[in-house]
Each structure stands twice: as structure tokens, then as C-alpha cells.
Design an enzyme around this catalytic site. Sequence first.
Site, short mmCIF file in Angstrom:
data_model
loop_
_atom_site.label_atom_id
_atom_site.label_comp_id
_atom_site.label_asym_id
_atom_site.label_seq_id
_atom_site.Cartn_x
_atom_site.Cartn_y
_atom_site.Cartn_z
N HIS A 91 -6.38 0.43 -22.51
CA HIS A 91 -5.40 -0.65 -22.35
C HIS A 91 -5.25 -1.00 -20.87
O HIS A 91 -5.20 -2.17 -20.50
CB HIS A 91 -4.02 -0.20 -22.85
CG HIS A 91 -3.92 0.07 -24.31
ND1 HIS A 91 -3.43 1.25 -24.82
CD2 HIS A 91 -4.26 -0.68 -25.39
CE1 HIS A 91 -3.44 1.22 -26.13
NE2 HIS A 91 -3.96 0.06 -26.51
N ARG A 122 -13.06 -4.42 -28.27
CA ARG A 122 -13.89 -3.23 -28.10
C ARG A 122 -15.17 -3.43 -28.91
O ARG A 122 -16.03 -4.16 -28.54
CB ARG A 122 -13.10 -1.98 -28.52
CG ARG A 122 -11.94 -1.67 -27.58
CD ARG A 122 -10.95 -0.74 -28.21
NE ARG A 122 -10.39 -1.35 -29.42
CZ ARG A 122 -9.68 -0.72 -30.33
NH1 ARG A 122 -9.43 0.55 -30.17
NH2 ARG A 122 -9.19 -1.35 -31.37
N1 COA Z 1 -8.38 0.10 -25.35
C1 COA Z 1 -8.09 1.11 -26.17
N2 COA Z 1 -7.49 0.92 -27.38
C2 COA Z 1 -7.20 -0.33 -27.73
C3 COA Z 1 -7.49 -1.43 -26.91
C4 COA Z 1 -8.11 -1.17 -25.68
N3 COA Z 1 -8.44 -2.15 -24.87
N4 COA Z 1 -7.08 -2.54 -27.55
C5 COA Z 1 -6.55 -2.17 -28.72
N5 COA Z 1 -6.63 -0.84 -28.83
C6 COA Z 1 -6.24 -0.04 -29.99
C7 COA Z 1 -4.84 0.45 -29.95
O1 COA Z 1 -4.77 1.65 -29.25
C8 COA Z 1 -4.53 0.60 -31.41
O2 COA Z 1 -5.07 1.80 -31.87
P1 COA Z 1 -4.57 2.51 -33.20
O3 COA Z 1 -4.05 1.49 -34.16
O4 COA Z 1 -5.79 3.21 -33.63
O5 COA Z 1 -3.49 3.45 -32.75
C9 COA Z 1 -5.29 -0.51 -32.07
O6 COA Z 1 -6.30 -0.85 -31.15
C10 COA Z 1 -4.44 -1.69 -32.40
O7 COA Z 1 -3.71 -2.01 -31.26
P2 COA Z 1 -2.18 -2.48 -31.28
O8 COA Z 1 -1.62 -2.21 -29.97
O9 COA Z 1 -1.42 -1.99 -32.46
O10 COA Z 1 -2.41 -3.97 -31.32
P3 COA Z 1 -2.71 -4.92 -32.50
O11 COA Z 1 -3.99 -5.58 -32.17
O12 COA Z 1 -2.59 -4.27 -33.82
O13 COA Z 1 -1.53 -5.98 -32.31
C11 COA Z 1 0.57 -6.85 -31.77
C12 COA Z 1 -0.25 -5.59 -32.02
C13 COA Z 1 1.88 -6.42 -31.24
C14 COA Z 1 -0.12 -7.74 -30.76
C15 COA Z 1 0.68 -7.62 -33.10
O14 COA Z 1 0.99 -6.73 -34.14
C16 COA Z 1 1.75 -8.68 -32.99
O15 COA Z 1 1.51 -9.73 -32.46
N6 COA Z 1 2.97 -8.36 -33.49
C17 COA Z 1 4.11 -9.24 -33.43
C18 COA Z 1 4.39 -9.88 -34.77
C19 COA Z 1 3.59 -11.14 -34.94
O16 COA Z 1 3.66 -12.06 -34.14
N7 COA Z 1 2.81 -11.14 -36.01
C20 COA Z 1 1.94 -12.25 -36.27
C21 COA Z 1 0.67 -12.08 -35.49
S1 COA Z 1 -0.66 -12.66 -36.37
#
Ligand code: COA
Length: 162
Positions: A17, A90
Site C-alpha cells: 500500500h 497487483r
Molecule cells: N499492496 C498490497 N495489498 C494490496 C494492495 C497493494 N497495493 N492493494 C490492495 N491490496 C489488498 C489489500 O491488502 C486487501 O487484502 P485482503 O482483502 O486480502 O486483506 C485487498 O487487496 C483488498 O483491498 P481493500 O483495501 O479492502 O480494498 P478494496 O479494493 O476491497 O476496496 C474500498 C476497499 C474501501 C475502496 C471499497 O470497498 C469502497 O470503495 N468502499 C466504500 C463503499 C463504496 O463506495 N462502495 C461502492 C464501490 S463500487
Amino acid sequence: MKRALVPGTFDPVTEGHLDIVRRASQIFDEVVVAVAESPGKEPLFSHNERVQLARESTAGMQNVLVEPFDGLLVDFAQKMGANVVVKGLRAITDFEYEFQMNALNYELSQEIETIFIMSPPKFMYLSSSIVREIARLGGSFTQFVPSCVEAALIRKFGLERD
Ligand code: COA
């Protein structure tokens, strides 16, 4: 001023991250690391703990701030005056999910642009859940996380370290 949002659950924040945040901070004037509450993911760390760890990890980055949010990402981006969302890509497996989220966010607001930064090979297979799993099983995760996260994981799992 060009402000970008780097959103995520950050449970906990990893070097993968931080690599994305660092690179975004070299492109935009200001970067807001937006820490989602994500109750559906039943995070290991509380919302407040995740925010504090992200703040500590980015303390040396001048133009980066960390803010908690709940609700829709597009609403928070608007509230913060950011019209760009930066996400890390990734492996190819991220693409379909990101493609869907991007399309949904675009439906919700055409004013927010999502851009992607490719993770370098060393972080391609890193994720927060992998780090949590290694910590839970007592393995070494030092190289994947900043020192404050390492300490927090050690505390959380009651691990012994010499
Ligand atoms: N390096 C290492 N790990 C990474 C990474 C990186 N560059 N980018 C993503 N990851 C990993 C995270 O560690 C996480 O791992 P895990 O689930 O195995 O623990 C996984 O990828 C998902 O990451 P997360 O942080 O949960 O992000 P997400 O892509 O699931 O999105 C939000 C999270 C908050 C951006 C998304 O849920 C959101 O926008 N929520 C708000 C509600 C909303 O607007 N919903 C409608 C959107 S369509």
C-alpha cells in the site's frame, strides 16, 4: 491543487500500500489515504487502529494525509475535493474486481476518475490477509509491513519476538 484519494480497508497497511501511496504522492499535489470502515470485512484492527497505523506509516510523506470514512467512496472523494481515485493493481486477478468497482463508481459519479498504478513484482502477491495469516501462524512478516504495524501485529497476536 490536484488532490487524489487512495482508498482501502488497510487491515493493516502494508509496504505494498505504502508503495502506491508514495508513488501517488509524487504525481499529485496532495494524497488522502482514505481508510474505509468496511464493517462487512470484519477487520482484525478497529477503524481507529487502522487510521492510526496508516498515519504513523505515512508520517514522513509531506503531502499525504490519512482520513477515516464510511459510506460511499464517491461521496467522500467529493467531500475531500478530490476528483481522482488511485488504486494499486497487483496481479491480473485484481483487474476484474477493479474493473467492476470502477464501472460502479463511474455510474455513481462521472466527476471522479480512477487511475491505476501497477505494483512492482516484489509486492505482486502481498495482501493484508496474507500478512494477518503469517502473523497468526507465527511466521516472519517484517519485510512486508512498516515497523509500527509489525509491533501492532505482535501485540494483537501476543507473539514473542527476540
Ligand atoms: N499492496 C498490497 N495489498 C494490496 C494492495 C497493494 N497495493 N492493494 C490492495 N491490496 C489488498 C489489500 O491488502 C486487501 O487484502 P485482503 O482483502 O486480502 O486483506 C485487498 O487487496 C483488498 O483491498 P481493500 O483495501 O479492502 O480494498 P478494496 O479494493 O476491497 O476496496 C474500498 C476497499 C474501501 C475502496 C471499497 O470497498 C469502497 O470503495 N468502499 C466504500 C463503499 C463504496 O463506495 N462502495 C461502492 C464501490 S463500487
